[in-house]
Design a protein around this motif. Structure first.
Motif, PDB file in Angstrom:
ATOM      1  N   ARG A  11       0.831  -1.202   0.000  1.00  0.00           N
ATOM      2  CA  ARG A  11       0.000   0.000   0.000  1.00  0.00           C
ATOM      3  C   ARG A  11       0.867   1.253   0.000  1.00  0.00           C
ATOM      4  O   ARG A  11       1.863   1.330   0.726  1.00  0.00           O
ATOM      5  CB  ARG A  11      -0.922   0.011   1.220  1.00  0.00           C
ATOM      6  CG  ARG A  11      -2.143  -0.894   1.085  1.00  0.00           C
ATOM      7  CD  ARG A  11      -2.944  -0.944   2.356  1.00  0.00           C
ATOM      8  NE  ARG A  11      -2.175  -1.571   3.429  1.00  0.00           N
ATOM      9  CZ  ARG A  11      -2.672  -1.774   4.658  1.00  0.00           C
ATOM     10  NH1 ARG A  11      -3.889  -1.385   4.960  1.00  0.00           N
ATOM     11  NH2 ARG A  11      -1.924  -2.372   5.573  1.00  0.00           N
ATOM     12  N   GLU A  55      -7.642   0.336  -1.526  1.00  0.00           N
ATOM     13  CA  GLU A  55      -8.545  -0.811  -1.456  1.00  0.00           C
ATOM     14  C   GLU A  55      -7.992  -2.053  -2.138  1.00  0.00           C
ATOM     15  O   GLU A  55      -8.739  -3.003  -2.403  1.00  0.00           O
ATOM     16  CB  GLU A  55      -9.907  -0.426  -2.063  1.00  0.00           C
ATOM     17  CG  GLU A  55     -10.585   0.721  -1.317  1.00  0.00           C
ATOM     18  CD  GLU A  55     -11.838   1.218  -2.013  1.00  0.00           C
ATOM     19  OE1 GLU A  55     -12.321   0.549  -2.961  1.00  0.00           O
ATOM     20  OE2 GLU A  55     -12.342   2.288  -1.618  1.00  0.00           O
ATOM     21  N   HIS A  79      -6.012  -7.379  -7.175  1.00  0.00           N
ATOM     22  CA  HIS A  79      -7.445  -7.162  -6.993  1.00  0.00           C
ATOM     23  C   HIS A  79      -8.144  -6.668  -8.263  1.00  0.00           C
ATOM     24  O   HIS A  79      -9.326  -6.947  -8.465  1.00  0.00           O
ATOM     25  CB  HIS A  79      -7.687  -6.176  -5.853  1.00  0.00           C
ATOM     26  CG  HIS A  79      -7.190  -6.656  -4.535  1.00  0.00           C
ATOM     27  ND1 HIS A  79      -5.900  -6.427  -4.095  1.00  0.00           N
ATOM     28  CD2 HIS A  79      -7.803  -7.358  -3.553  1.00  0.00           C
ATOM     29  CE1 HIS A  79      -5.736  -6.975  -2.898  1.00  0.00           C
ATOM     30  NE2 HIS A  79      -6.876  -7.544  -2.546  1.00  0.00           N
ATOM     31  N   LEU A 155     -10.388   0.962  -6.825  1.00  0.00           N
ATOM     32  CA  LEU A 155      -9.698   0.620  -5.578  1.00  0.00           C
ATOM     33  C   LEU A 155      -9.352   1.863  -4.752  1.00  0.00           C
ATOM     34  O   LEU A 155      -8.293   1.941  -4.133  1.00  0.00           O
ATOM     35  CB  LEU A 155      -8.436  -0.192  -5.876  1.00  0.00           C
ATOM     36  CG  LEU A 155      -8.652  -1.544  -6.569  1.00  0.00           C
ATOM     37  CD1 LEU A 155      -7.317  -2.191  -6.912  1.00  0.00           C
ATOM     38  CD2 LEU A 155      -9.491  -2.478  -5.703  1.00  0.00           C
ATOM     39  N   GLY A 156     -10.246   2.846  -4.757  1.00  0.00           N
ATOM     40  CA  GLY A 156     -10.047   4.051  -3.969  1.00  0.00           C
ATOM     41  C   GLY A 156      -9.146   5.089  -4.599  1.00  0.00           C
ATOM     42  O   GLY A 156      -8.768   6.056  -3.943  1.00  0.00           O
TER      43      GLY A 156
END
Length: 267
Positions: A11, A55, A79, A155-156
């Protein structure tokens, strides 16, 4: 399937999975100084990125080296996947995505333009026929999301597509916050220049020293980087013509060659 997913937390990071041209570096059968170098930064797999977003992990392109790249960087899950264009060195590792729906519990979301979807459906036709479930080892489970030039969220993260010219092809670059990724291009159309203003980091195609009909040469890329004026520019999609240390030493301040495994902070 494993009882738990083993993965590195990435992240807030952008990771260069690959920085090489379509045939990679070392080139099979080549004995040049770059291809025989002991410097690991002269080993360039085909181009791809992973972005560790709020995300989840966003993958940009699926090169033929994808499995090895993800293992090398200890990224155990993807993802969502985003595509720049449909050329083989950016698409033909797609079958390596078929593991992740087992982890996710749903099909892999894929964001791409219409021609990329068409290429995937043609090249991986076995994933879209009624008897797909009967293929040994399974097939990629894919959920397409069509994109164009309108910004979208994934994903944000807000993603701004950039139209780029790649010879006779029209491809996409992307802006993620103050980072722009512009691989596989030899021309930036007038409408895309304003979208490159105010960058902290520009990632830009620079294939080789000599001109090429579909990619920026290093000299051309340097001039584009000067015009964009990002705080830092990294060059990617490089051939064995560009030896890492010697080329870096000759570049202007604020410009450098990217390399496989390079990690940058996301703003």
């Amino acid at each position: 399937m494993p009882k738990q997913i083993v993965t590195t937390d990435v992240r807030g990071q952008l990771i260069f999975l690959g920085t090489g041209t379509s045939i990679g570096v070392p080139v099979v059968g080549c004995g040049c100084d770059t291809c025989t170098s002991a410097n690991p930064r002269n080993n360039r797999t085909r181009c791809a990125l992973v972005l560790g977003l709020p995300e989840g992990n966003l993958l940009v392109d699926t090169p033929p080296d994808l499995r090895i790249q993800l293992l090398r960087e200890k990224i155990g899950i993807v993802h969502t996947t985003l595509f720049t264009h449909d050329h083989a060195d950016h698409v033909f590792g797609l079958d390596d995505l078929r593991l992740f729906p087992y982890y996710l519990g749903h099909a892999m979301p894929i964001f791409c333009e219409e021609q990329v979807e068409a290429r995937i459906r043609k090249s991986f036709d076995y994933a879209f026929v009624p008897e797909a479930a009967q293929y040994g080892g399974g097939v990629p489970q894919i959920e397409f999301h069509r994109i164009g030039l309108e910004p979208f969220d994934v994903l944000g993260q807000r993603v701004i597509p950039l139209r780029l010219v790649h010879g006779r092809f029209r491809v996409l670059g992307f802006r993620f916050g103050n980072i722009a990724y512009c691989t596989d291009t030899n021309e930036i159309p007038a409408e895309s220049w304003p979208l490159l203003e105010g960058l902290d980091v520009l990632v830009l195609d620079a294939l080789r020293s000599k001109p090429h009909p579909t990619h920026f040469s290093l000299g051309e890329a340097v001039e584009v980087a000067r015009r964009v004026g990002a705080k830092q520019t990294y060059f990617t999609h490089m051939s064995d013509d560009l030896e890492h240390e010697a080329t870096n030493a000759a570049l202007p301040a604020g410009m450098a060659l990217a390399y496989d495994g390079l990690r940058l902070p996301l703003s």
